[in-house]
Scaffold this motif. Structure first.
Motif, PDB file in Angstrom:
ATOM      1  N   PHE A  69       0.837  -1.195   0.000  1.00  0.00           N
ATOM      2  CA  PHE A  69       0.000   0.000   0.000  1.00  0.00           C
ATOM      3  C   PHE A  69       0.873   1.247   0.000  1.00  0.00           C
ATOM      4  O   PHE A  69       1.958   1.267   0.580  1.00  0.00           O
ATOM      5  N   ASP A  70       0.344   2.302  -0.609  1.00  0.00           N
ATOM      6  CA  ASP A  70       1.056   3.583  -0.630  1.00  0.00           C
ATOM      7  C   ASP A  70       0.987   4.292   0.716  1.00  0.00           C
ATOM      8  O   ASP A  70       1.899   5.050   1.065  1.00  0.00           O
ATOM      9  N   HIS A  71      -0.103   4.056   1.456  1.00  0.00           N
ATOM     10  CA  HIS A  71      -0.316   4.803   2.691  1.00  0.00           C
ATOM     11  C   HIS A  71      -0.784   3.883   3.819  1.00  0.00           C
ATOM     12  O   HIS A  71      -1.285   2.779   3.583  1.00  0.00           O
ATOM     13  N   LEU A  72      -0.619   4.372   5.039  1.00  0.00           N
ATOM     14  CA  LEU A  72      -0.918   3.590   6.234  1.00  0.00           C
ATOM     15  C   LEU A  72      -2.402   3.260   6.361  1.00  0.00           C
ATOM     16  O   LEU A  72      -2.760   2.123   6.693  1.00  0.00           O
ATOM     17  N   ASP A  73      -3.280   4.235   6.125  1.00  0.00           N
ATOM     18  CA  ASP A  73      -4.704   4.038   6.396  1.00  0.00           C
ATOM     19  C   ASP A  73      -5.295   2.848   5.638  1.00  0.00           C
ATOM     20  O   ASP A  73      -5.914   1.973   6.264  1.00  0.00           O
ATOM     21  N   PRO A  74      -5.127   2.755   4.319  1.00  0.00           N
ATOM     22  CA  PRO A  74      -5.675   1.572   3.636  1.00  0.00           C
ATOM     23  C   PRO A  74      -4.994   0.275   4.066  1.00  0.00           C
ATOM     24  O   PRO A  74      -5.632  -0.783   4.096  1.00  0.00           O
ATOM     25  N   ALA A  75      -3.713   0.351   4.418  1.00  0.00           N
ATOM     26  CA  ALA A  75      -3.012  -0.849   4.883  1.00  0.00           C
ATOM     27  C   ALA A  75      -3.624  -1.365   6.181  1.00  0.00           C
ATOM     28  O   ALA A  75      -3.860  -2.569   6.343  1.00  0.00           O
ATOM     29  N   MET A  76      -3.905  -0.450   7.117  1.00  0.00           N
ATOM     30  CA  MET A  76      -4.456  -0.867   8.406  1.00  0.00           C
ATOM     31  C   MET A  76      -5.913  -1.318   8.281  1.00  0.00           C
ATOM     32  O   MET A  76      -6.352  -2.225   8.995  1.00  0.00           O
ATOM     33  N   MET A  99      -6.385   7.778   9.040  1.00  0.00           N
ATOM     34  CA  MET A  99      -5.060   7.960   9.631  1.00  0.00           C
ATOM     35  C   MET A  99      -4.078   8.484   8.598  1.00  0.00           C
ATOM     36  O   MET A  99      -4.034   7.984   7.465  1.00  0.00           O
ATOM     37  N   ASP A 100      -3.271   9.479   8.988  1.00  0.00           N
ATOM     38  CA  ASP A 100      -2.172   9.848   8.108  1.00  0.00           C
ATOM     39  C   ASP A 100      -0.987   8.932   8.406  1.00  0.00           C
ATOM     40  O   ASP A 100      -1.016   8.126   9.338  1.00  0.00           O
ATOM     41  N   ASP A 101       0.065   9.063   7.635  1.00  0.00           N
ATOM     42  CA  ASP A 101       1.163   8.103   7.711  1.00  0.00           C
ATOM     43  C   ASP A 101       2.006   8.233   8.975  1.00  0.00           C
ATOM     44  O   ASP A 101       2.850   7.368   9.246  1.00  0.00           O
ATOM     45  N   SER A 102       1.785   9.285   9.761  1.00  0.00           N
ATOM     46  CA  SER A 102       2.550   9.458  10.998  1.00  0.00           C
ATOM     47  C   SER A 102       1.916   8.731  12.186  1.00  0.00           C
ATOM     48  O   SER A 102       2.538   8.591  13.239  1.00  0.00           O
ATOM     49  N   VAL A 103       0.690   8.263  12.020  1.00  0.00           N
ATOM     50  CA  VAL A 103      -0.037   7.612  13.114  1.00  0.00           C
ATOM     51  C   VAL A 103       0.510   6.204  13.342  1.00  0.00           C
ATOM     52  O   VAL A 103       0.947   5.522  12.408  1.00  0.00           O
ATOM     53  N   LYS A 104       0.478   5.772  14.596  1.00  0.00           N
ATOM     54  CA  LYS A 104       0.848   4.400  14.941  1.00  0.00           C
ATOM     55  C   LYS A 104      -0.322   3.767  15.693  1.00  0.00           C
ATOM     56  O   LYS A 104      -0.404   3.839  16.918  1.00  0.00           O
ATOM     57  N   PRO A 105      -1.240   3.149  14.965  1.00  0.00           N
ATOM     58  CA  PRO A 105      -2.394   2.536  15.631  1.00  0.00           C
ATOM     59  C   PRO A 105      -1.959   1.351  16.484  1.00  0.00           C
ATOM     60  O   PRO A 105      -0.957   0.692  16.197  1.00  0.00           O
ATOM     61  N   LYS A 106      -2.705   1.085  17.527  1.00  0.00           N
ATOM     62  CA  LYS A 106      -2.388  -0.060  18.374  1.00  0.00           C
ATOM     63  C   LYS A 106      -2.576  -1.357  17.593  1.00  0.00           C
ATOM     64  O   LYS A 106      -3.553  -1.524  16.867  1.00  0.00           O
ATOM     65  N   LEU A 107      -1.623  -2.263  17.758  1.00  0.00           N
ATOM     66  CA  LEU A 107      -1.670  -3.569  17.115  1.00  0.00           C
ATOM     67  C   LEU A 107      -1.626  -4.659  18.178  1.00  0.00           C
ATOM     68  O   LEU A 107      -0.875  -4.548  19.150  1.00  0.00           O
ATOM     69  N   LEU A 108      -2.419  -5.695  17.987  1.00  0.00           N
ATOM     70  CA  LEU A 108      -2.273  -6.904  18.797  1.00  0.00           C
ATOM     71  C   LEU A 108      -1.309  -7.811  18.054  1.00  0.00           C
ATOM     72  O   LEU A 108      -1.608  -8.283  16.953  1.00  0.00           O
ATOM     73  N   LEU A 109      -0.143  -8.028  18.636  1.00  0.00           N
ATOM     74  CA  LEU A 109       0.893  -8.787  17.946  1.00  0.00           C
ATOM     75  C   LEU A 109       1.589  -9.755  18.893  1.00  0.00           C
ATOM     76  O   LEU A 109       1.538  -9.605  20.111  1.00  0.00           O
ATOM     77  N   VAL A 110       2.229 -10.742  18.299  1.00  0.00           N
ATOM     78  CA  VAL A 110       3.100 -11.653  19.038  1.00  0.00           C
ATOM     79  C   VAL A 110       4.527 -11.386  18.584  1.00  0.00           C
ATOM     80  O   VAL A 110       4.871 -11.636  17.425  1.00  0.00           O
ATOM     81  N   ASN A 111       5.328 -10.850  19.485  1.00  0.00           N
ATOM     82  CA  ASN A 111       6.738 -10.610  19.199  1.00  0.00           C
ATOM     83  C   ASN A 111       7.543 -11.781  19.742  1.00  0.00           C
ATOM     84  O   ASN A 111       7.618 -11.991  20.954  1.00  0.00           O
TER      85      ASN A 111
END
Length: 241
Positions: free
Chosen positions: A110-117, A175-187
């Protein structure tokens, strides 16, 4: 779709979901084990995603079962890459090899964060992990995705680090590309402070005892941005109709 959590009862929109006291893939999210070696985040993440994939032929409900699938995936990945750095095409070949063609790998940039998320939310089926919590989000996930990071909380990675994501907290506004939305992840590679392992965590076996693993909801990360379309989402697909 509901998955059952061992020794738990879930209430979702007035529907009671009771469980049996047995191991479940959800345990791999709420109490994960670390990746086996420092270079196996790809195979670990793919193995974890395969354990939750619809129509998956794999039973991976314990750390031991996940480790075996991680090893098989790593062996197939190295064979496909033939000494080079594995690409997404190698991921695809590895998953098809270990699943006998039942599963495969696909990805979308994706070009931008919003459609990716929003794509992540559509794939996982989880757009409010904060409200649901880690266990219920994992129980309701449709298809986990894999994303790349250079930092997650206090752990920094010299090269890109792959983790499995089970949901994203979508805001009401775009969301613009500077946003960091919360993610549920396994690190699978959380670094110990000072690179030393706490003696109280001896059950967490990993490469040189450098890592532990954690399932968490976080917005404290730096995502890897790729050339061209910078936001890359990778996921397991079923070849069965």
């Amino acid at each position: 779709m509901f998955r059952l959590i061992g020794a738990a009862i879930l209430l979702v929109s007035g529907i009671v979901v009771a469980s049996v006291a047995s191991a479940d893939p959800i345990d791999l999210v709420i109490n994960p084990s670390p990746q086996e070696f420092s270079n196996t985040c790809q195979s670990y993440s793919m193995a974890l995603a395969m354990a939750f994939a619809p129509n998956s032929p794999f039973r991976a409900e314990t750390a031991t079962e996940l480790r075996e699938l991680e090893r098989r995936t790593r062996k197939a990945l190295e064979a496909s890459a033939n000494g080079a750095e594995p690409t997404r095409d190698d991921w695809k070949a590895a998953v098809e090899e270990v699943s006998n063609g039942v599963l495969s790998v696909d990805w979308k940039a994706f070009d931008h964060l919003d459609p990716a998320m929003h794509f992540v939310a559509d794939k996982t089926g989880v757009s409010n992990p904060d409200g649901l919590g880690e266990a219920l989000s994992a129980a309701l996930v449709q298809t986990p995705v894999m994303l790349s990071f250079t930092r997650i909380e206090e752990s920094k990675y010299a090269t890109t680090h792959i983790v499995t994501v089970f949901g994203v907290q979508l805001p009401d506004a775009s969301m613009d590309d500077s946003v960091k939305p919360k993610l549920l992840l396994v690190n699978s590679a959380v670094k110990y402070p000072g690179g030393a392992k706490n003696v109280c965590a001896e059950e967490d076996l990993s490469d040189a005892d450098k890592y532990r693993a954690i399932g968490t909801i976080t917005d404290n990360y730096d995502m890897t941005l790729f050339k061209g379309k910078p936001y890359l989402v990778t996921f397991i697909v079923s070849n069965q109709k």
